[in-house]
Design an enzyme around this catalytic site. Structure first.
Site, mmCIF file in Angstrom:
data_model
loop_
_atom_site.group_PDB
_atom_site.id
_atom_site.type_symbol
_atom_site.label_atom_id
_atom_site.label_comp_id
_atom_site.label_asym_id
_atom_site.label_seq_id
_atom_site.Cartn_x
_atom_site.Cartn_y
_atom_site.Cartn_z
ATOM 1 N N GLN A 23 47.640 55.173 54.260
ATOM 2 C CA GLN A 23 47.905 55.811 52.981
ATOM 3 C C GLN A 23 46.925 56.267 52.078
ATOM 4 O OE1 GLN A 23 51.415 54.408 50.985
ATOM 5 N NE2 GLN A 23 51.831 56.715 50.012
ATOM 6 N N HIS B 239 53.560 64.096 57.213
ATOM 7 C CA HIS B 239 52.717 64.824 57.803
ATOM 8 C C HIS B 239 53.454 65.565 59.180
ATOM 9 C CE1 HIS B 239 48.638 63.540 56.060
ATOM 10 N NE2 HIS B 239 49.360 62.709 55.806
ATOM 11 N N HIS C 201 55.020 61.243 51.098
ATOM 12 C CA HIS C 201 54.775 62.454 52.054
ATOM 13 C C HIS C 201 54.816 62.190 53.313
ATOM 14 C CE1 HIS C 201 50.935 60.885 51.316
ATOM 15 N NE2 HIS C 201 50.678 61.536 52.525
ATOM 16 N N ASP D 209 48.668 71.033 54.166
ATOM 17 C CA ASP D 209 47.586 69.805 53.871
ATOM 18 C C ASP D 209 46.303 70.464 53.600
ATOM 19 O OD1 ASP D 209 47.495 66.581 54.949
ATOM 20 O OD2 ASP D 209 45.277 67.670 54.593
HETATM 21 P P1 5GP Z 1 47.779 60.116 53.709
HETATM 22 O O1 5GP Z 1 46.672 59.535 54.410
HETATM 23 O O2 5GP Z 1 48.085 59.504 52.203
HETATM 24 O O3 5GP Z 1 49.017 60.137 54.689
HETATM 25 O O4 5GP Z 1 47.563 61.606 53.594
HETATM 26 C C1 5GP Z 1 47.140 62.315 52.592
HETATM 27 C C2 5GP Z 1 46.872 63.823 52.823
HETATM 28 O O5 5GP Z 1 46.715 64.447 51.523
HETATM 29 C C3 5GP Z 1 45.554 63.942 53.424
HETATM 30 O O6 5GP Z 1 45.889 64.609 54.933
HETATM 31 C C4 5GP Z 1 44.659 65.036 52.661
HETATM 32 O O7 5GP Z 1 44.124 66.088 53.364
HETATM 33 C C5 5GP Z 1 46.005 65.691 51.766
HETATM 34 N N1 5GP Z 1 45.436 66.008 50.295
HETATM 35 C C6 5GP Z 1 44.796 65.144 49.682
HETATM 36 N N2 5GP Z 1 44.646 66.045 48.420
HETATM 37 C C7 5GP Z 1 45.281 67.201 48.563
HETATM 38 C C8 5GP Z 1 45.254 68.094 47.677
HETATM 39 O O8 5GP Z 1 45.009 68.415 46.562
HETATM 40 N N3 5GP Z 1 46.029 69.213 48.128
HETATM 41 C C9 5GP Z 1 46.473 69.206 49.407
HETATM 42 N N4 5GP Z 1 46.998 70.289 49.704
HETATM 43 N N5 5GP Z 1 46.314 68.354 50.380
HETATM 44 C C10 5GP Z 1 45.796 67.069 49.723
#
Ligand code: 5GP
Ligand code: ZN
Length: 137
Positions: free
Chosen positions: A93, A101, A99, A30
């Site tokens: 999200q 974590h 995905h 991440d």
């Molecule tokens: P969500 O809130 O959707 O569960 O988490 C999305 C996650 O994706 C966030 O923790 C953010 O840091 C990660 N993320 C967003 N854009 C990118 C990216 O371009 N590359 C990587 N490696 N992680 C990303």
């Protein structure tokens, strides 16, 4: 999906730091790193959220998550590991490609999930469980 950042990562169109890959899933660091070793496990096909996963993808993503969690434990020796997975904006999200974590955890590391338990009466549990059972049959 052409405008999906995780599809672009899966397809190698934008850079990522990969941890593990198989036919159905990709594990990569991440970019935000709540703690060192914070890994995302994404499904390779574009599926927005948990509601769209078929059984094979659901199994694959949890198998990869289990392997990665063991690796994180071995390498970083965290005090704990939290699995976090969000579906929809109200759930937190921000990237709409499924995905999960894997977050290494430490006492007082600043990551908080408030848990406002309501402790309803048993009858309410029974009524709500009955509704779910009907849909699950
Ligand atoms: P969500 O809130 O959707 O569960 O988490 C999305 C996650 O994706 C966030 O923790 C953010 O840091 C990660 N993320 C967003 N854009 C990118 C990216 O371009 N590359 C990587 N490696 N992680 C990303
Ligand atoms: Zn996607």
């Amino acid at each position: 999906m052409s405008d999906c950042v995780f599809c672009k990562i899966v397809e190698g169109q934008i850079p990522s730091t990969k941890v593990h890959e198989n036919g159905l899933t990709l594990a990569f660091m991440d970019i935000g790193q709540v703690n060192p070793g914070h890994v995302l496990v994404a499904v390779k096909p574009h599926v927005e959220n948990i509601y769209g996963l078929d059984d094979a993808l659901a199994a694959a993503v949890f198998q990869t998550a289990t392997r990665v969690a063991r690796a994180v434990k071995k390498v970083f020796a965290p005090e704990g590991v939290t699995l976090f997975q969000a579906n929809g904006p109200a759930a937190g999200q921000t990237v709409y490609h499924f995905h999960l974590h894997i977050v290494p955890r430490y006492d007082k590391d600043g990551m908080h999930l408030t848990w406002p338990a309501k402790n309803p009466p048993r009858e309410q549990l029974e009524a709500n469980a009955a509704k779910l059972r009907v849909v699950l049959e």
